[in-house]
Scaffold this active site. Structure first.
Site, PDB file in Angstrom:
ATOM      1  N   ASP A  48       0.841  -1.202   0.000  1.00  0.00           N
ATOM      2  CA  ASP A  48       0.000   0.000   0.000  1.00  0.00           C
ATOM      3  C   ASP A  48       0.877   1.255   0.000  1.00  0.00           C
ATOM      4  O   ASP A  48       0.363   2.380   0.000  1.00  0.00           O
ATOM      5  CB  ASP A  48      -1.026  -0.015   1.142  1.00  0.00           C
ATOM      6  N   SER A  49       2.204   1.074  -0.076  1.00  0.00           N
ATOM      7  CA  SER A  49       3.120   2.168  -0.398  1.00  0.00           C
ATOM      8  C   SER A  49       2.722   2.754  -1.752  1.00  0.00           C
ATOM      9  O   SER A  49       3.153   3.864  -2.107  1.00  0.00           O
ATOM     10  CB  SER A  49       4.571   1.678  -0.435  1.00  0.00           C
ATOM     11  N   ASP A  87      -1.053  -6.188  -0.049  1.00  0.00           N
ATOM     12  CA  ASP A  87      -1.307  -5.516   1.225  1.00  0.00           C
ATOM     13  C   ASP A  87      -2.799  -5.311   1.452  1.00  0.00           C
ATOM     14  O   ASP A  87      -3.538  -4.966   0.527  1.00  0.00           O
ATOM     15  CB  ASP A  87      -0.646  -4.122   1.197  1.00  0.00           C
ATOM     16  N   LYS A 117      -0.945  -9.349   3.217  1.00  0.00           N
ATOM     17  CA  LYS A 117      -0.140  -8.789   4.310  1.00  0.00           C
ATOM     18  C   LYS A 117      -1.001  -7.823   5.104  1.00  0.00           C
ATOM     19  O   LYS A 117      -1.758  -7.039   4.525  1.00  0.00           O
ATOM     20  CB  LYS A 117       1.100  -8.070   3.765  1.00  0.00           C
ATOM     21  N   GLU A 119      -1.006  -5.231   8.836  1.00  0.00           N
ATOM     22  CA  GLU A 119      -0.204  -4.595   9.881  1.00  0.00           C
ATOM     23  C   GLU A 119      -0.826  -4.845  11.249  1.00  0.00           C
ATOM     24  O   GLU A 119      -2.048  -4.903  11.376  1.00  0.00           O
ATOM     25  CB  GLU A 119      -0.117  -3.081   9.617  1.00  0.00           C
ATOM     26  N   GLU A 186       9.686  -3.598  10.339  1.00  0.00           N
ATOM     27  CA  GLU A 186      10.037  -2.314   9.717  1.00  0.00           C
ATOM     28  C   GLU A 186      10.598  -1.339  10.742  1.00  0.00           C
ATOM     29  O   GLU A 186       9.984  -1.097  11.799  1.00  0.00           O
ATOM     30  CB  GLU A 186       8.807  -1.698   9.025  1.00  0.00           C
TER      31      GLU A 186
END
Ligand code: KIV
Length: 269
Positions: A48-49, A87, A117, A119, A186
Site C-alpha cells: 500500500d506504499s 497488502d 499482508k 499490519e 520495519e
C-alpha cells in the site's frame, strides 16, 4: 532448461533457518512485475506504499481496497515464478474479523494474490488465525506500521524503549503463533530484529531492521532511485533511474524542438 520452481508460502516457510535469505520487492504494474520476476525476486509485494510512490500521497492511509485489487491484478499478469503478496489497506480489516476476511477474499479472488499482508500484532492475531484456516497465507507487519503513523507521530523508528520492544516482540510472537508464514519487521533496531528472528517460527523480512532477518524487502522506487531527492538511511540505491529518466525526457524535448526527431528512418513512406 526446466522452468524454475514456483515460489510459494510453503517453499518460503521451508527456508527458515536454512540461511538462504529471501529477496522481496514491491511492484505496482505489469512491466516492473515482469522485470522483478525475471530477475529472480522471490516475493513480489503489491504494497500500500502505492499511495505514496504511485499516487503521490504523504501516507498510505487513503489507499482503497478497490485500488489494491486493481494493482494486484495487473501485477499478477507479470508474475509467474515469484510469490505474489497483496497488502490489506487501512480500514479494510481493523473494524472486524469479518471485514478482514472479505477484504482478503477479494485480493485473492479478484486480485489473484497468493497471500495477504496486514499490519499489527496481538490485535490482528485472531484475523490471522481465521485467514490461515480459510487457506489464505498471511504475512504480518510489525514495528513501524505505516497505517499507524498518526499514532506514532510520523515515520519514526520503533522499539527503542523497553515498552515498545516488549510490545513488538509480543506482536511478532502472536502473529507467528496464529500461523503467519512471514512477518515484515520495519524500522526497528537490528538487535531486536535478530531477537525476533530467533524467537519465532515465521520468516522475518526486514526493512530498516538490519541484516539478522530471514529476508529483506525494498520499495521498488527506492531501489531504482526513481525519486532522487528521497534517500533515507535504510535505502540502498541499485540504479539512478530517476536521473536517467529526467535526462531522457529532456533530450527528447530538445530533439523535438530542434526538429531532430523523428528522423527519416523513423518515418513511414
Ligand atoms: O507497503 C509497502 O510497500 C510495505 C513494505 C515497505 C513492506 O509495506
Amino acid at each position: 532448461m526446466a522452468p524454475e520452481a514456483k515460489v510459494t508460502a510453503a517453499t518460503l516457510r521451508a527456508r527458515k533457518g536454512s540461511g538462504e535469505r529471501i529477496a522481496v520487492l514491491t511492484a505496482y504494474d505489469v512491466v516492473f512485475a515482469q522485470l522483478a520476476d525475471g530477475a529472480g525476486i522471490d516475493v513480489v509485494l503489491v504494497g500500500d506504499s502505492l499511495g505514496m510512490v504511485v499516487q503521490g500521497d504523504r501516507s498510505t492511509l487513503a489507499v482503497t481496497l478497490d485500488e489494491m485489487v486493481y494493482h494486484t491484478r495487473i501485477v499478477s499478469r507479470g508474475v509467474t515464478r515469484a510469490h505474489l503478496v497483496a497488502d490489506m489497506p487501512f480500514m479494510s480489516y481493523q473494524a472486524s474479523v469479518e471485514d478482514g476476511m472479505r477484504a482478503a477474499g477479494r485480493l485473492m479472488k479478484e486480485g489473484r494474490a497468493e497471500a495477504v499482508k496486514l499490519e499489527g500484532g496481538v490485535d490482528v492475531a485472531e484475523l490471522c488465525r481465521r485467514l490461515v484456516r480459510a487457506g489464505i497465507p498471511v504475512m504480518g507487519h510489525v514495528g513501524l506500521t505505516p497505517q499507524s503513523i498518526h499514532q506514532f507521530g510520523g515515520f519514526k523508528v520503533q522499539g527503542r524503549t523497553d515498552a515498545q520492544r516488549e510490545q513488538i516482540l509480543a506482536d511478532a510472537r502472536a502473529l507467528s503463533d496464529a500461523g503467519a508464514y512471514a512477518i515484515v519487521l520495519e524500522a526497528i533496531p537490528h538487535a531486536l530484529a535478530g531477537e525476533i528472528t530467533r524467537a519465532v517460527s515465521a520468516l522475518t523480512i526486514g526493512i530498516g531492521a538490519g541484516a539478522e532477518c530471514d529476508g529483506q524487502v525494498m520499495v521498488m522506487h527506492d531501489l531504482l532511485g526513481l525519486q532522487p531527492s528521497w534517500k533515507p538511511r535504510f535505502v540502498r540505491r541499485y540504479a539512478e533511474m530517476g536521473k536517467a529518466a529526467g535526462e531522457a525526457f529532456a533530450a527528447y524535448a530538445a530533439d523535438v524542438r530542434a526538429g531532430k526527431f523523428p528522423a527519416r528512418d523513423e518515418t513511414y513512406e
